[in-house]
Design a protein around this motif. Structure first.
Motif, PDB file in Angstrom:
ATOM      1  N   ILE A 190     -13.012   4.052   1.670  1.00  0.00           N
ATOM      2  CA  ILE A 190     -12.611   3.037   0.692  1.00  0.00           C
ATOM      3  C   ILE A 190     -13.740   2.042   0.463  1.00  0.00           C
ATOM      4  O   ILE A 190     -14.020   1.639  -0.673  1.00  0.00           O
ATOM      5  N   ALA A 191     -14.412   1.659   1.533  1.00  0.00           N
ATOM      6  CA  ALA A 191     -15.519   0.706   1.397  1.00  0.00           C
ATOM      7  C   ALA A 191     -16.660   1.277   0.561  1.00  0.00           C
ATOM      8  O   ALA A 191     -17.406   0.526  -0.071  1.00  0.00           O
ATOM      9  N   ALA A 192     -16.807   2.610   0.552  1.00  0.00           N
ATOM     10  CA  ALA A 192     -17.956   3.240  -0.101  1.00  0.00           C
ATOM     11  C   ALA A 192     -17.729   3.588  -1.564  1.00  0.00           C
ATOM     12  O   ALA A 192     -18.652   4.073  -2.229  1.00  0.00           O
ATOM     13  N   VAL A 193     -16.504   3.374  -2.098  1.00  0.00           N
ATOM     14  CA  VAL A 193     -16.247   3.746  -3.485  1.00  0.00           C
ATOM     15  C   VAL A 193     -16.202   2.519  -4.386  1.00  0.00           C
ATOM     16  O   VAL A 193     -16.114   1.384  -3.921  1.00  0.00           O
ATOM     17  N   ASP A 194     -16.242   2.778  -5.687  1.00  0.00           N
ATOM     18  CA  ASP A 194     -16.214   1.704  -6.685  1.00  0.00           C
ATOM     19  C   ASP A 194     -14.815   1.471  -7.233  1.00  0.00           C
ATOM     20  O   ASP A 194     -14.459   0.356  -7.615  1.00  0.00           O
ATOM     21  N   LEU A 195     -14.025   2.541  -7.293  1.00  0.00           N
ATOM     22  CA  LEU A 195     -12.738   2.528  -7.979  1.00  0.00           C
ATOM     23  C   LEU A 195     -11.686   3.155  -7.075  1.00  0.00           C
ATOM     24  O   LEU A 195     -11.899   4.236  -6.522  1.00  0.00           O
ATOM     25  N   LEU A 196     -10.554   2.479  -6.918  1.00  0.00           N
ATOM     26  CA  LEU A 196      -9.501   2.936  -6.018  1.00  0.00           C
ATOM     27  C   LEU A 196      -8.199   3.085  -6.795  1.00  0.00           C
ATOM     28  O   LEU A 196      -7.811   2.190  -7.543  1.00  0.00           O
ATOM     29  N   PHE A 197      -7.525   4.234  -6.618  1.00  0.00           N
ATOM     30  CA  PHE A 197      -6.218   4.480  -7.226  1.00  0.00           C
ATOM     31  C   PHE A 197      -5.145   4.458  -6.134  1.00  0.00           C
ATOM     32  O   PHE A 197      -5.223   5.226  -5.167  1.00  0.00           O
ATOM     33  N   ASN A 199      -0.609   3.506  -5.466  1.00  0.00           N
ATOM     34  CA  ASN A 199       0.641   2.974  -5.998  1.00  0.00           C
ATOM     35  C   ASN A 199       0.989   1.703  -5.215  1.00  0.00           C
ATOM     36  O   ASN A 199       0.217   1.270  -4.353  1.00  0.00           O
ATOM     37  N   ASP A 200       2.129   1.100  -5.514  1.00  0.00           N
ATOM     38  CA  ASP A 200       2.461  -0.178  -4.873  1.00  0.00           C
ATOM     39  C   ASP A 200       2.556  -0.060  -3.354  1.00  0.00           C
ATOM     40  O   ASP A 200       2.049  -0.911  -2.619  1.00  0.00           O
ATOM     41  N   ARG A 201       3.221   1.002  -2.872  1.00  0.00           N
ATOM     42  CA  ARG A 201       3.360   1.170  -1.423  1.00  0.00           C
ATOM     43  C   ARG A 201       1.997   1.398  -0.781  1.00  0.00           C
ATOM     44  O   ARG A 201       1.697   0.832   0.282  1.00  0.00           O
ATOM     45  N   GLU A 202       1.162   2.210  -1.411  1.00  0.00           N
ATOM     46  CA  GLU A 202      -0.167   2.477  -0.869  1.00  0.00           C
ATOM     47  C   GLU A 202      -1.047   1.241  -0.912  1.00  0.00           C
ATOM     48  O   GLU A 202      -1.871   1.014  -0.019  1.00  0.00           O
ATOM     49  N   ALA A 203      -0.876   0.404  -1.937  1.00  0.00           N
ATOM     50  CA  ALA A 203      -1.629  -0.846  -2.011  1.00  0.00           C
ATOM     51  C   ALA A 203      -1.300  -1.746  -0.821  1.00  0.00           C
ATOM     52  O   ALA A 203      -2.181  -2.385  -0.235  1.00  0.00           O
ATOM     53  N   ASP A 204      -0.021  -1.794  -0.444  1.00  0.00           N
ATOM     54  CA  ASP A 204       0.378  -2.583   0.722  1.00  0.00           C
ATOM     55  C   ASP A 204      -0.290  -2.043   1.985  1.00  0.00           C
ATOM     56  O   ASP A 204      -0.729  -2.811   2.850  1.00  0.00           O
ATOM     57  N   ALA A 205      -0.357  -0.709   2.106  1.00  0.00           N
ATOM     58  CA  ALA A 205      -0.972  -0.098   3.284  1.00  0.00           C
ATOM     59  C   ALA A 205      -2.465  -0.399   3.340  1.00  0.00           C
ATOM     60  O   ALA A 205      -3.020  -0.671   4.413  1.00  0.00           O
ATOM     61  N   VAL A 206      -3.141  -0.361   2.195  1.00  0.00           N
ATOM     62  CA  VAL A 206      -4.567  -0.688   2.147  1.00  0.00           C
ATOM     63  C   VAL A 206      -4.789  -2.144   2.535  1.00  0.00           C
ATOM     64  O   VAL A 206      -5.694  -2.474   3.313  1.00  0.00           O
ATOM     65  N   ALA A 207      -3.950  -3.032   2.011  1.00  0.00           N
ATOM     66  CA  ALA A 207      -4.081  -4.458   2.334  1.00  0.00           C
ATOM     67  C   ALA A 207      -3.878  -4.713   3.828  1.00  0.00           C
ATOM     68  O   ALA A 207      -4.558  -5.560   4.423  1.00  0.00           O
ATOM     69  N   ALA A 208      -2.949  -3.959   4.434  1.00  0.00           N
ATOM     70  CA  ALA A 208      -2.647  -4.170   5.849  1.00  0.00           C
ATOM     71  C   ALA A 208      -3.675  -3.540   6.767  1.00  0.00           C
ATOM     72  O   ALA A 208      -3.896  -4.021   7.883  1.00  0.00           O
ATOM     73  N   GLY A 209      -4.338  -2.467   6.304  1.00  0.00           N
ATOM     74  CA  GLY A 209      -5.177  -1.704   7.213  1.00  0.00           C
ATOM     75  C   GLY A 209      -6.668  -1.748   6.956  1.00  0.00           C
ATOM     76  O   GLY A 209      -7.445  -1.155   7.724  1.00  0.00           O
ATOM     77  N   THR A 210      -7.101  -2.430   5.903  1.00  0.00           N
ATOM     78  CA  THR A 210      -8.535  -2.494   5.590  1.00  0.00           C
ATOM     79  C   THR A 210      -8.916  -3.917   5.198  1.00  0.00           C
ATOM     80  O   THR A 210      -8.077  -4.820   5.146  1.00  0.00           O
ATOM     81  N   ASP A 211     -10.177  -4.104   4.884  1.00  0.00           N
ATOM     82  CA  ASP A 211     -10.662  -5.411   4.440  1.00  0.00           C
ATOM     83  C   ASP A 211     -10.511  -5.606   2.933  1.00  0.00           C
ATOM     84  O   ASP A 211     -10.920  -6.641   2.394  1.00  0.00           O
ATOM     85  N   VAL A 212      -9.954  -4.623   2.238  1.00  0.00           N
ATOM     86  CA  VAL A 212      -9.801  -4.689   0.790  1.00  0.00           C
ATOM     87  C   VAL A 212      -8.422  -5.230   0.433  1.00  0.00           C
ATOM     88  O   VAL A 212      -7.405  -4.741   0.946  1.00  0.00           O
ATOM     89  N   ASP A 213      -8.388  -6.242  -0.424  1.00  0.00           N
ATOM     90  CA  ASP A 213      -7.136  -6.737  -0.979  1.00  0.00           C
ATOM     91  C   ASP A 213      -6.977  -6.096  -2.356  1.00  0.00           C
ATOM     92  O   ASP A 213      -7.646  -6.504  -3.310  1.00  0.00           O
TER      93      ASP A 213
END
Length: 328
Positions: A190-197, A199-213
């Motif tokens: 995730i840190a190495a890409v420019d564009l992230l796809f 859904n809402d549930r996955e966005a919550d997981a990314v926010a909880a588990g990475t440095d990306v909001d």
């Protein structure tokens, strides 16, 4: 206005089609339609059964070709008849499958997609050969020559390595990690890409588990899909939303892949885009959101996960609805 933008994109893509490398899973799908899922010791009648190629990387690649792009798929299948059929189907759709690893000791992954009367999807899958491939199996020249790398679900180390190599060549990168994003160590990818796809549930997981909001990114462009509620693009400079198009959902499997194909085709095909980069200006994503949501609606009304995308089908969806785009 929207019809003019669609026409302009179709002309641009037919004149100068972008080359996208789609890396990730290639499956053989068995789609089973039922009225409702059985419970306990219950039994239900199969209303319809279809077989087709599947897997997110393959679905996106086929969608891009349908919209005028060039696509190379990178992944792996087993040395069985299902793998051979999947590769023939990709080639027949105009996708370049020449970099797919054939693992002679494994079976091609088969996904059973169970769809109820409301279009809701449940999946039964075996891993099979779909993660036999590794980043070292793709020649660097393929990434150097590509206009874009699109990653889908795969081993985290493979995704991170492919994204890093593409970045070294100046090739823009996107990632759709899928439903397992909260269970796999995708931080580096995730840190190495420019564009992230997501859904809402996955966005919550990314926010909880990475440095990306995902809803307030500082270094990424993040596309968050909201099911029947459309999608929002969040960039470091703001956000833009499109509420989507009405669809009589019969099978939502593959809708996210069709959405990604449309979004990438519209973003990369925009004649105003500099070096086919991923812009930070949210205004740049007004048309891609319209195109992507139309593709998602088409996929939701398609029986299998492999939607047949075309500009003529997109026009019919767009022209039938007077939806608007909101800049936030």
């Amino acid at each position: 206005m929207r019809e003019h933008a669609v026409d302009r994109l179709e002309r641009a893509l037919s004149t100068d089609p972008p080359t996208v490398v789609a890396a990730g899973h290639l499956n053989w799908d068995v789609t089973i339609h039922v009225d409702e899922l059985p419970t306990g010791d219950g039994e239900t009648q199969i209303e319809r059964l279809e077989q087709s190629g599947g897997g997110s990387a393959a679905n996106v690649a086929v969608g891009l070709v349908g919209l005028g792009g060039d696509a190379v798929v990178f992944g792996s299948v087993g040395g069985d008849e299902s793998g051979a059929v999947a590769l023939r189907e990709l080639a027949g759709a105009g996708v370049n499958p020449g970099h797919v690893l054939v693992d002679p000791d494994a079976q091609t992954s088969v996904t059973y997609v169970i769809v109820d009367a409301a279009g809701a999807v449940s999946l039964l899958a075996n891993e099979g050969a779909n993660e036999s491939f590794a980043a070292a199996g793709l020649d660097d020249a393929v990434l150097a020559d590509a206009d874009h790398l699109h990653l889908t679900g795969q081993r985290p180390e493979t995704a991170a390595s492919l994204a890093t190599t593409a970045g070294d060549h100046g090739t823009p990168r996107s990632f759709d990690p899928g439903r397992r994003v909260g269970d796999r160590a995708y931080d580096d990818a995730i840190a190495a890409v420019d564009l992230l796809f997501v859904n809402d549930r996955e966005a919550d997981a990314v926010a909880a588990g990475t440095d990306v909001d995902p809803r307030a990114p500082t270094d990424h462009v993040v596309v968050i899909t909201h099911g029947g509620g459309g999608a929002t693009v969040h960039t470091p400079e703001g956000a833009v939303h499109h509420q989507g198009f009405p669809a009589e959902a019969v099978d939502t499997a593959g809708a996210g892949d069709a959405f990604a194909a449309g979004f990438l085709a519209a973003t990369l095909g925009d004649p105003a885009s500099e070096a086919r980069a991923v812009p930070a200006d949210p205004d740049a994503y007004r048309t891609p959101l319209v195109v992507a949501n139309a593709c998602g609606a088409i996929a939701a009304e398609t029986v299998t996960a492999r939607a047949s995308l075309s500009w003529d089908r997109l026009r019919r969806v767009v022209d039938a609805d007077a939806s608007t785009v909101r800049l936030e």
